[in-house]
Design a protein around this motif. Structure first.
Motif, PDB file in Angstrom:
ATOM      1  N   ASP A   1       1.543   0.548  -6.956  1.00 29.71           N
ATOM      2  CA  ASP A   1       0.589   0.175  -5.911  1.00 29.71           C
ATOM      3  C   ASP A   1      -0.250   1.380  -5.492  1.00 29.71           C
ATOM      4  O   ASP A   1       0.204   2.526  -5.564  1.00 29.71           O
ATOM      5  N   ILE A   2      -1.472   1.103  -5.053  1.00 25.20           N
ATOM      6  CA  ILE A   2      -2.401   2.153  -4.631  1.00 25.20           C
ATOM      7  C   ILE A   2      -2.971   1.781  -3.260  1.00 25.20           C
ATOM      8  O   ILE A   2      -3.509   0.687  -3.084  1.00 25.20           O
ATOM      9  N   PHE A   3      -2.852   2.689  -2.301  1.00 22.55           N
ATOM     10  CA  PHE A   3      -3.332   2.424  -0.942  1.00 22.55           C
ATOM     11  C   PHE A   3      -4.183   3.598  -0.461  1.00 22.55           C
ATOM     12  O   PHE A   3      -3.862   4.752  -0.715  1.00 22.55           O
ATOM     13  N   VAL A   4      -5.254   3.248   0.269  1.00 25.04           N
ATOM     14  CA  VAL A   4      -6.184   4.263   0.772  1.00 25.04           C
ATOM     15  C   VAL A   4      -6.507   3.959   2.229  1.00 25.04           C
ATOM     16  O   VAL A   4      -6.782   2.810   2.592  1.00 25.04           O
TER      17      VAL A   4
ATOM     18  N   LEU B   1       8.011  -3.963  -3.925  1.00 22.85           N
ATOM     19  CA  LEU B   1       6.838  -3.951  -3.062  1.00 22.85           C
ATOM     20  C   LEU B   1       5.763  -4.807  -3.711  1.00 22.85           C
ATOM     21  O   LEU B   1       5.375  -4.573  -4.854  1.00 22.85           O
ATOM     22  N   SER B   2       5.293  -5.811  -2.982  1.00 21.96           N
ATOM     23  CA  SER B   2       4.331  -6.758  -3.552  1.00 21.96           C
ATOM     24  C   SER B   2       2.934  -6.160  -3.657  1.00 21.96           C
ATOM     25  O   SER B   2       2.496  -5.400  -2.778  1.00 21.96           O
ATOM     26  N   ARG B   3       2.227  -6.498  -4.735  1.00 19.74           N
ATOM     27  CA  ARG B   3       0.856  -6.012  -4.905  1.00 19.74           C
ATOM     28  C   ARG B   3      -0.095  -6.550  -3.845  1.00 19.74           C
ATOM     29  O   ARG B   3      -1.117  -5.954  -3.576  1.00 19.74           O
ATOM     30  N   GLY B   4       0.235  -7.681  -3.277  1.00 25.63           N
ATOM     31  CA  GLY B   4      -0.657  -8.253  -2.268  1.00 25.63           C
ATOM     32  C   GLY B   4      -0.335  -7.813  -0.858  1.00 25.63           C
ATOM     33  O   GLY B   4      -0.699  -8.485   0.111  1.00 25.63           O
ATOM     34  N   ALA B   5       0.327  -6.672  -0.717  1.00 26.26           N
ATOM     35  CA  ALA B   5       0.768  -6.227   0.606  1.00 26.26           C
ATOM     36  C   ALA B   5      -0.414  -5.963   1.532  1.00 26.26           C
ATOM     37  O   ALA B   5      -1.426  -5.392   1.132  1.00 26.26           O
TER      38      ALA B   5
END
Length: 258
Positions: free
Chosen positions: A24-27, A67-71
């Protein structure tokens, strides 16, 4: 003021850009500038109780929760404190990561570093995707205790491809929940440019694996160099001894002399 803050802060789940479906990638961006970036694969191993076949005894099962990709995500950036909060499956699961940056004195003078200071994982055992027939289903919270993980020099990003396991203590009869992290690239402070990580600081496991990969090559080069030098010395010595007059050791060869 709340509307202005919402306009100034943006959060983006860019997990779909990763070729790895488990990563997963979060910004988090504030004032149109990236202030926190996180890439990782995460899975939770959660023990829970179910009734045995006699409906008298309890046995422990294990739920593996990725951890779900659609989080959904929230983020908060600060000079010395930052936070990333993720939730998925209608908020049945929530992960909150807290980071701090702090200074300390060393023999080289004052230095600063950042670290992962707290993990909080909330899960609902009444959710049926991962929990089957849990006894007394309900929400529980698993948290870290005095955590100091992912320690990284200030101004750099943390990188670790190897899998790391972090233990959390749950409110469900003090059970131990395991968080498995891998393929981590993370920076919660001092990002130099939009969507750009600073120079990476590799974890000790990755450093050791890199050394194990390069050590045979280095040893091979050294061995090859030793062989070349030895052959060179032998060749020079052979030429020097060949040019010298050889005195026969057999005395019979002196009879024609005199």
């Amino acid at each position: 003021a709340a509307a202005r803050l919402a306009a100034e802060q943006e959060v983006e789940n860019l997990s779909g850009l990763s070729p790895n479906p488990e990563k997963d990638i979060f910004v988090v961006r504030e004032n149109r500038t990236t202030c926190l970036m996180a890439e990782f694969a995460a899975k939770f191993i959660v023990p829970y109780d179910v009734w045995a076949s006699n409906y008298v005894d309890l046995i422990t099962e294990q739920a593996d929760i990725p951890l779900s990709r659609g989080a959904e995500m929230k983020g908060k950036c600060g000079t010395n404190e930052s936070e990333l909060e993720l939730s998925w499956l209608d908020q049945a699961y929530t992960l909150k990561l807290s980071f701090v940056k702090e200074g300390h004195n060393t023999s080289r003078g004052p230095e600063a570093s950042w670290r992962l200071s707290r993990i909080q994982f909330t899960y609902d055992t009444s959710e049926r995707t991962y929990f089957k027939d849990a006894v007394s289903p309900g929400k529980h919270t698993a948290s870290s205790h005095r955590l100091s993980a992912l320690v990284t020099p200030a101004g750099r990003s943390y990188e670790c491809q190897a899998q790391q396991t972090i233990s959390l203590v749950s409110s469900d009869h003090q059970k131990s929940v395991q968080l498995l992290l891998s393929e981590v690239r993370l920076q919660p402070f001092d990002i130099p440019a939009d969507f750009v990580f600073s120079e990476e600081h590799k974890c000790p496991v990755d450093q050791r694996e890199q050394l194990e990969e390069t050590l045979p090559l280095i040893l091979g080069l050294i061995l090859g160099l030793v062989i070349v030098i030895t052959l060179g010395i032998y060749h020079i010595h052979h030429k020097m001894t060949a040019s010298q007059v050889q005195i026969p050791r057999d005395r019979s060869q002196y009879k024609h002399m005199g």
